[in-house]
Scaffold this active site. Structure first.
Site, PDB file in Angstrom:
ATOM      1  N   SER A  65       0.795  -1.238   0.000  1.00 38.43           N
ATOM      2  CA  SER A  65       0.000   0.000   0.000  1.00 38.43           C
ATOM      3  C   SER A  65       0.823   1.281   0.000  1.00 38.43           C
ATOM      4  O   SER A  65       0.248   2.376   0.002  1.00 38.43           O
ATOM      5  CB  SER A  65      -0.953  -0.001   1.198  1.00 38.43           C
ATOM      6  OG  SER A  65      -2.026  -0.889   0.978  1.00 38.43           O
ATOM      7  N   ARG A 229       2.930   6.411   5.268  1.00 33.36           N
ATOM      8  CA  ARG A 229       2.039   5.483   4.565  1.00 33.36           C
ATOM      9  C   ARG A 229       2.648   4.099   4.685  1.00 33.36           C
ATOM     10  O   ARG A 229       3.828   3.909   4.419  1.00 33.36           O
ATOM     11  CB  ARG A 229       1.905   5.887   3.095  1.00 33.36           C
ATOM     12  CG  ARG A 229       1.152   4.869   2.234  1.00 33.36           C
ATOM     13  CD  ARG A 229      -0.271   5.286   1.944  1.00 33.36           C
ATOM     14  NE  ARG A 229      -1.147   5.268   3.093  1.00 33.36           N
ATOM     15  CZ  ARG A 229      -1.687   4.162   3.618  1.00 33.36           C
ATOM     16  NH1 ARG A 229      -1.433   2.973   3.127  1.00 33.36           N
ATOM     17  NH2 ARG A 229      -2.500   4.249   4.639  1.00 33.36           N
ATOM     18  N   SER A 230       1.863   3.155   5.127  1.00 29.01           N
ATOM     19  CA  SER A 230       2.360   1.796   5.349  1.00 29.01           C
ATOM     20  C   SER A 230       1.741   0.821   4.358  1.00 29.01           C
ATOM     21  O   SER A 230       0.880   1.184   3.552  1.00 29.01           O
ATOM     22  CB  SER A 230       2.044   1.349   6.778  1.00 29.01           C
ATOM     23  OG  SER A 230       0.634   1.323   6.984  1.00 29.01           O
ATOM     24  N   GLY A 231       2.181  -0.438   4.435  1.00 33.35           N
ATOM     25  CA  GLY A 231       1.618  -1.470   3.577  1.00 33.35           C
ATOM     26  C   GLY A 231       1.916  -2.852   4.120  1.00 33.35           C
ATOM     27  O   GLY A 231       2.817  -3.032   4.933  1.00 33.35           O
TER      28      GLY A 231
END
EC number: 3.5.2.6
Length: 288
Positions: A65, A229-231
């Protein structure tokens, strides 16, 4: 937000940082790799000095993501070029729903603006919202084309949610390198691709991320700010991209990617926290 804009006026040339400063970070990464049987990549860029350091920084990792920042930056760019109206609305259909769509699943039968879809995907990681954006932009390939346009020759987006999170070893699709994405974030937030208003909006979405409280935010030094922002994905993929700064510290761009591990999500989160803590210690000790 104002502090970040000060640094958007100039992007210095990148130079490799003194590796001794990051000796502990590298040691921690190696210990975690061994304990989790994981593959780890890290890149750190000081936007004021242009100094960078990396660990496996040119190796490929699943984007997961973290692509959402780039997709929404592409929306902002296209809007500034007059090619898309971010206030245009899309009717949400039940068929649009995919795994993990906490915002969109409550709005079936309603309309959402592209701007609001970006807010949803950037702050909650809503996957259906991300697909709405990708469709409006012209598909994943439009994001890859945008990346090439701004100088990123490595990062690529090939599929939509949730397939892009597969994370299979050796699959080049939907991958990046830690160094490439740090450079791309540097351009998007401090370069000339977006206007200052566009940069502020992208930063606003990242600052208001609601799903990363247990990652770098949990060990952020007192008085520091973060936009991130992570994923997460298959085969143990876990990632975060972030910009951190304080009154005394110019913005630092960080990317941390994990892959190819059977470790639990809790252990992968803990790995990111430990690496982040070591990185922050490098800079907080400098500013004391």
């Amino acid at each position: 937000m104002k502090l970040l804009l000060v640094f958007s006026l100039l992007i210095p040339s990148m130079v490799f940082a003194n590796s001794s400063k990051f000796q502990q970070v590298e040691q921690d990464a190696k210990v975690i790799e061994a304990s989790l049987s994981a593959h780890i990549g890290i890149s750190v860029l000081d936007t004021q000095t242009g100094e960078y350091w990396d660990y496996n920084g040119n190796q490929r990792f699943p984007l997961t993501s973290t692509f959402k920042t780039i997709a929404c930056a592409k929306l902002l760019y296209d809007a500034e070029q007059g090619e898309i109206n971010p206030k245009s609305t899309i009717e949400i259909k039940k068929a649009d729903l995919v795994t993990y769509s906490p915002v969109i699943e409550k709005q079936v039968g309603q309309a959402i603006t592209l701007d609001d879809a970006c807010f949803a995907t950037m702050t909650t990681s809503d996957n259906a919202a991300a697909n709405i954006i990708l469709n409006a932009l012209g598909g994943p390939e439009s994001v890859t084309d945008f990346l090439r346009q701004i100088g990123d020759k490595e990062t690529r987006l090939d599929r939509i949610e949730p397939e892009l999170n597969e994370g299979k070893l050796g699959d080049l699709r939907d991958t990046t390198t830690p160094n490439a994405i740090v450079n791309t974030l540097n351009e998007l937030l401090f370069g000339s691709t977006l206007s200052q208003d566009g940069q502020k909006k992208l930063e606003y979405w990242m600052v208001n991320n609601q799903v990363t409280g247990n990652l770098l935010r949990s060990v952020l030094p007192e008085g520091w700010n973060i936009a991130d922002r992570s994923g997460a994905g298959g085969f143990g993929a876990r990632s975060i991209t972030a910009v951190v700064w304080s009154e005394a510290q110019s913005p630092i761009i960080v990317s941390i990617y994990l892959a190819q591990t059977e470790a639990s999500i809790a252990d992968r989160n803990d790995a990111i926290v430990k690496i982040g803590r070591s990185i922050f210690e490098v800079y907080s000790s400098q500013s004391r």
